[in-house]
Enzyme design. Structure first.
Site, short mmCIF file in Angstrom:
data_model
loop_
_atom_site.label_atom_id
_atom_site.label_comp_id
_atom_site.label_asym_id
_atom_site.label_seq_id
_atom_site.Cartn_x
_atom_site.Cartn_y
_atom_site.Cartn_z
N CYS A 2 0.90 -1.17 -0.01
CA CYS A 2 0.15 0.03 -0.04
C CYS A 2 0.77 1.27 -0.03
O CYS A 2 1.86 1.22 0.42
CB CYS A 2 -0.81 0.15 1.21
SG CYS A 2 -1.52 -1.45 1.80
N ARG A 27 4.24 -0.16 -6.52
CA ARG A 27 4.55 -1.00 -5.23
C ARG A 27 3.52 -2.17 -5.18
O ARG A 27 3.74 -3.30 -4.48
CB ARG A 27 4.50 -0.17 -4.16
CG ARG A 27 5.41 0.73 -4.09
CD ARG A 27 5.14 1.82 -3.06
NE ARG A 27 5.08 1.26 -1.74
CZ ARG A 27 6.24 1.19 -1.02
NH1 ARG A 27 7.38 1.99 -1.38
NH2 ARG A 27 6.24 0.77 0.28
N TRP A 72 -3.29 -2.58 -0.75
CA TRP A 72 -3.00 -4.11 -1.08
C TRP A 72 -3.63 -4.60 -0.04
O TRP A 72 -3.12 -4.85 1.22
CB TRP A 72 -1.61 -4.27 -1.34
CG TRP A 72 -0.89 -5.51 -1.77
CD1 TRP A 72 -1.03 -5.89 -3.15
CD2 TRP A 72 -0.55 -6.55 -1.04
NE1 TRP A 72 -0.16 -7.19 -3.17
CE2 TRP A 72 -0.22 -7.56 -1.91
CE3 TRP A 72 -0.38 -6.85 0.52
CZ2 TRP A 72 0.22 -8.88 -1.56
CZ3 TRP A 72 -0.20 -8.20 0.67
CH2 TRP A 72 0.32 -9.01 -0.07
N ASN A 98 -1.28 1.64 6.13
CA ASN A 98 -0.44 0.76 5.65
C ASN A 98 -0.21 -0.14 6.79
O ASN A 98 0.39 0.24 7.88
CB ASN A 98 0.84 1.18 5.12
CG ASN A 98 0.66 1.81 3.70
OD1 ASN A 98 -0.46 2.07 3.20
ND2 ASN A 98 1.70 2.65 3.33
N GLY A 99 -0.22 -1.43 6.78
CA GLY A 99 0.24 -2.17 7.87
C GLY A 99 -1.03 -3.13 8.24
O GLY A 99 -1.99 -3.28 7.62
N GLU A 481 18.35 -17.46 -8.50
CA GLU A 481 17.71 -16.06 -8.97
C GLU A 481 17.24 -16.28 -10.50
O GLU A 481 16.35 -15.69 -10.66
CB GLU A 481 18.92 -15.05 -9.02
CG GLU A 481 18.55 -13.92 -9.55
CD GLU A 481 17.56 -12.89 -8.95
OE1 GLU A 481 17.00 -13.57 -7.71
OE2 GLU A 481 16.96 -12.03 -9.39
N LYS A 485 13.40 -15.10 -10.94
CA LYS A 485 13.09 -14.38 -11.98
C LYS A 485 11.99 -14.71 -12.82
O LYS A 485 10.86 -14.00 -13.12
CB LYS A 485 14.18 -13.72 -12.88
CG LYS A 485 14.84 -12.43 -12.58
CD LYS A 485 14.51 -11.21 -12.22
CE LYS A 485 14.00 -11.41 -10.89
NZ LYS A 485 14.41 -11.07 -9.68
N GLU A 488 8.65 -14.96 -11.06
CA GLU A 488 7.62 -13.86 -10.71
C GLU A 488 7.20 -13.33 -11.83
O GLU A 488 6.00 -12.76 -11.67
CB GLU A 488 8.95 -12.91 -10.37
CG GLU A 488 9.48 -13.23 -8.70
CD GLU A 488 10.55 -11.99 -8.47
OE1 GLU A 488 10.23 -11.50 -7.44
OE2 GLU A 488 11.50 -12.05 -9.09
N HIS A 504 20.10 -36.91 -6.89
CA HIS A 504 19.59 -37.20 -5.61
C HIS A 504 18.04 -37.02 -5.49
O HIS A 504 17.57 -37.13 -4.35
CB HIS A 504 20.27 -36.63 -4.67
CG HIS A 504 22.01 -37.08 -4.45
ND1 HIS A 504 22.32 -38.03 -4.02
CD2 HIS A 504 22.82 -36.00 -4.77
CE1 HIS A 504 23.56 -38.17 -4.12
NE2 HIS A 504 23.99 -36.97 -4.44
N LYS A 601 6.05 -4.48 -4.50
CA LYS A 601 7.66 -4.15 -4.37
C LYS A 601 8.30 -4.32 -3.20
O LYS A 601 8.93 -5.17 -2.81
CB LYS A 601 7.71 -2.67 -5.07
CG LYS A 601 9.38 -2.32 -5.21
CD LYS A 601 10.00 -3.20 -6.17
CE LYS A 601 11.47 -2.97 -6.27
NZ LYS A 601 12.11 -4.01 -6.97
N1 HGA Z 1 -4.82 -4.06 6.74
C1 HGA Z 1 -5.10 -2.80 5.66
C2 HGA Z 1 -3.92 -2.29 4.92
C3 HGA Z 1 -3.05 -3.46 4.06
C4 HGA Z 1 -1.45 -3.05 3.69
O1 HGA Z 1 -0.93 -2.17 4.28
N2 HGA Z 1 -1.12 -3.73 2.69
O2 HGA Z 1 0.17 -3.25 2.27
C5 HGA Z 1 -6.20 -3.56 4.86
O3 HGA Z 1 -6.16 -4.55 4.49
O4 HGA Z 1 -6.95 -2.51 4.18
#
Ligand code: HGA
Length: 606
Positions: A2, A27, A72, A98-99, A481, A485, A488, A504, A601
């Site tokens: 986020c 991101r 996110w 965020n979090g 790596e 890549k 991803e 093995h 990111k």
């Molecule tokens: N927990 C919050 C924010 C998610 C977040 O920081 N994502 O990187 C939500 O789910 O809205």
């Protein structure tokens, strides 16, 4: 992950917020929203892209203060309703976050029991209601925010506005980055400098537990206990141009192509031709201390971990100190034994990778000596470590790491040279490594010139449902790596194995439908690697060999020949064709190269 943007000043906030959110798109996110304050709060939020949000913002969306967010999702599906900002029931408080609020369920139950009606499934919404509970009674918004945060367990970077206090934004940080941007009679904040560099290069990073109040004429910062803190602004040396695609179709190709320059920047001013040593003043250690370590432990996540494996090999070979690398995400949880004579090295492009930051903090709590190898100047990991090396690779925008990977490996070569030269590495050996390092940028250019050939190979192999990547010792992290890549960005399943381990177990997978990319440098293990190729071919496996010589057609179907450097430094060069291979495979398969599905990111949540 986020993103957060905030603005307060004389200008119209919405275009600044939208532009900032666009800069954070790289991101990874699933929805976006903004709020501006102008005789009450005006909100727009949508599932989808920032462009969708911009289309939903009406022309009359005016206000000179506001906050914006790209989400996110961690709690509740991506949807219009779950998108941030979240508002209190009375519409007075708006929050972006965020979090993760770990005790959100418990807080929500209590608030609901008190009659609060929630409109989203997010953990974030509890913050809006908690702040609103005291916002009317406290003297300031920051007091209300502080009171709410006291009840919260978890990680956050937040920005808050109060319709009743239309001249200020409050931001706070705990485990998720917040950077303030200082303008001329205007203030900005964001979760990443990328959103700020168009407007200002004077920034202030908040520490965990800090809170800041932004007004048009400046800012004040406070520690968790409400004591004012003094902050020195930093000048960011990245500008808006660093965040453009520069005429390339994708950021990823731009960043792959930049590597002759980025590697040169990592080396600049750090090689000494008189004594054949590396100048690494940022380590903050004298020669005696540098000699005292008996072990090196490297931690990082994803590609950073693989570059750490290259680093461990370099340190063991050049400095003869036992060294190994481990995922930071595992390290922090396994109750590691922290030894006083071990040098710990933490790697993170963004300097904000949450798992790595938490591992560094755990090491510091136990008295460990930690160096950071970080790209973003002033980032949390850089600040937390005792010293370190900056990569100076410029911002890496594409989700999949390329230039930060190679610059990290180069930084490890410098560190290994430094550790070696204060120990037993001779001046002659030091000279050999210095010369090898100086040759890297030119040799990377030569490899980039092979792009048409590598593109053709990528098209040839891209249709395979699965690919095997193998390498021995120095080649093994390169194989890992390369597989990473490909996974991803092209979503092709790829396995990486030490070539020595093939028989093995995984040899059972080999057949015409499972091609192998084999890393075969001209080193002391060449014959063993060629034997492995023979074993693969005997099972009908197709082989693409990446090495220093043309392949015997009996052993490989295709080959890419890269220039030879010193044996210890060859892994850095052998990685480049694999980046181009993954890029062209992803393009051929029509993938969203810069923003692969499900990935973000800088991974700033657990
Ligand atoms: N927990 C919050 C924010 C998610 C977040 O920081 N994502 O990187 C939500 O789910 O809205």
């Amino acid at each position: 992950m986020c993103g957060i943007v905030a603005y307060v000043g004389p200008k119209d906030a919405a275009p600044i917020l939208l532009e900032g959110l666009q800069r954070l798109e790289y991101r990874g996110y699933d929805s976006a929203g903004v709020v501006v304050s102008n005789k009450g709060l005006k909100v727009r939020k949508v599932k989808g892209r920032v462009a969708d949000l911009a289309a939903a913002v009406p022309a009359r969306f005016k206000g000179t203060l506001g906050i914006g967010h790209t989400r996110w999702a961690t709690h509740g599906a991506p949807s219009d309703v779950n998108a941030h900002p979240h508002l209190s029931s009375d519409g007075r408080i708006a929050v972006v976050h965020n979090g993760i609020i770990e005790n959100a369920d418990e807080l929500r139950a209590k608030l609901e029991a008190d009659g609060v009606v929630f409109s989203s499934e997010t953990d974030t919404e509890v913050l809006a209601h908690l702040i609103a509970r005291t916002a009317g009674e406290t003297d300031s918004l920051e007091e209300a925010v502080r009171a709410a945060l006291k009840r919260v367990v978890g990680t956050y970077g937040i920005a808050v506005v109060d319709a009743g206090r239309p001249g200020e934004v409050v931001v706070a940080r705990n485990g998720s980055p917040i950077v303030l941007g200082i303008g001329e009679k205007e203030m900005f904040a964001a979760s990443d400098v990328a959103a700020l560099v168009r407007y200002t290069r004077q920034v202030v990073h908040l520490e965990d537990g800090e809170l800041a109040v932004l007004k048009a004429d400046g800012f004040r910062t406070f520690a968790g206990d409400a004591r004012p803190t003094a902050k020195e602004p930093l000048t960011v040396d990245w500008d808006a141009g660093h965040y453009d695609t520069g005429g390339y179709e994708h950021y990823l190709l731009k960043e792959i192509s930049e590597q002759p320059d980025t590697v040169a920047r990592t080396l600049r001013g750090r090689l000494d031709d008189r004594f054949h040593i590396a100048h690494l003043g940022g380590l903050n250690m004298d020669a005696r201390e540098t000699r005292s370590f008996r072990r090196v432990k490297i931690i990082g996540c994803g590609s950073a971990y693989y570059s750490g494996q290259i680093g461990a090999q370099l340190i063991e070979e050049l400095a003869r100190i036992p060294a190994d690398a481990e995922p930071a995400s595992e390290f922090r949880y396994r109750g590691p034994v922290v030894e006083p004579d071990t040098l710990y090295v933490a790697i993170s492009q963004s300097g904000e990778t949450y798992d790595t930051l938490a591992a560094v903090q755990e090491l510091k709590r136990k008295g460990g000596r930690v160096l950071g190898i970080v790209n973003t100047v002033g980032s949390a990991i850089a600040r937390e470590c005792d010293g370190g090396l900056y990569l100076h690779a410029g911002p890496e925008v594409s989700v999949a790491s390329t230039k930060a990977f190679t610059s990290t490996a180069v930084a490890f070569a410098l560190l290994a040279l430094h550790l070696g030269r204060v120990r037993d590495l001779s001046p002659a050996e030091g000279r050999r490594i210095c010369q090898g390092l100086r040759a890297l940028p030119g040799q990377i250019k030569e490899i980039l010139a092979l792009e048409p050939q590598i593109k053709e190979l990528a098209h040839k192999y891209a249709g395979s449902p699965s690919m095997m990547f193998v390498g021995r010792v120095r080649g093994y992290p390169v194989a890992r790596e390369g597989a990473q890549k490909l996974k991803e960005i092209s979503y092709v399943h790829a396995e990486a194995y030490p070539a020595s381990e093939l028989k093995h177990g995984p040899l059972a997978l080999i057949g015409p439908e499972m091609p192998t990319v084999a890393i075969v440098p001209d080193d002391e293990l060449l014959d063993k690697n060629l034997t492995t190729l023979g074993e693969i071919r005997a099972r009908g496996g197709r082989v693409l060999m990446i090495g220093h010589r043309a392949a015997d057609p009996r052993l490989a179907d295709d080959h890419v020949v890269v220039p030879k450097n010193e044996t210890e430094l060859d892994p850095i060069l052998l990685t480049i064709p694999l980046q181009l291979f993954a890029y062209h495979a992803a393009v051929a398969l029509g993938r969203d190269v810069d923003k692969p599905r499900n990935l973000a990111k800088s991974v700033t949540v657990e």
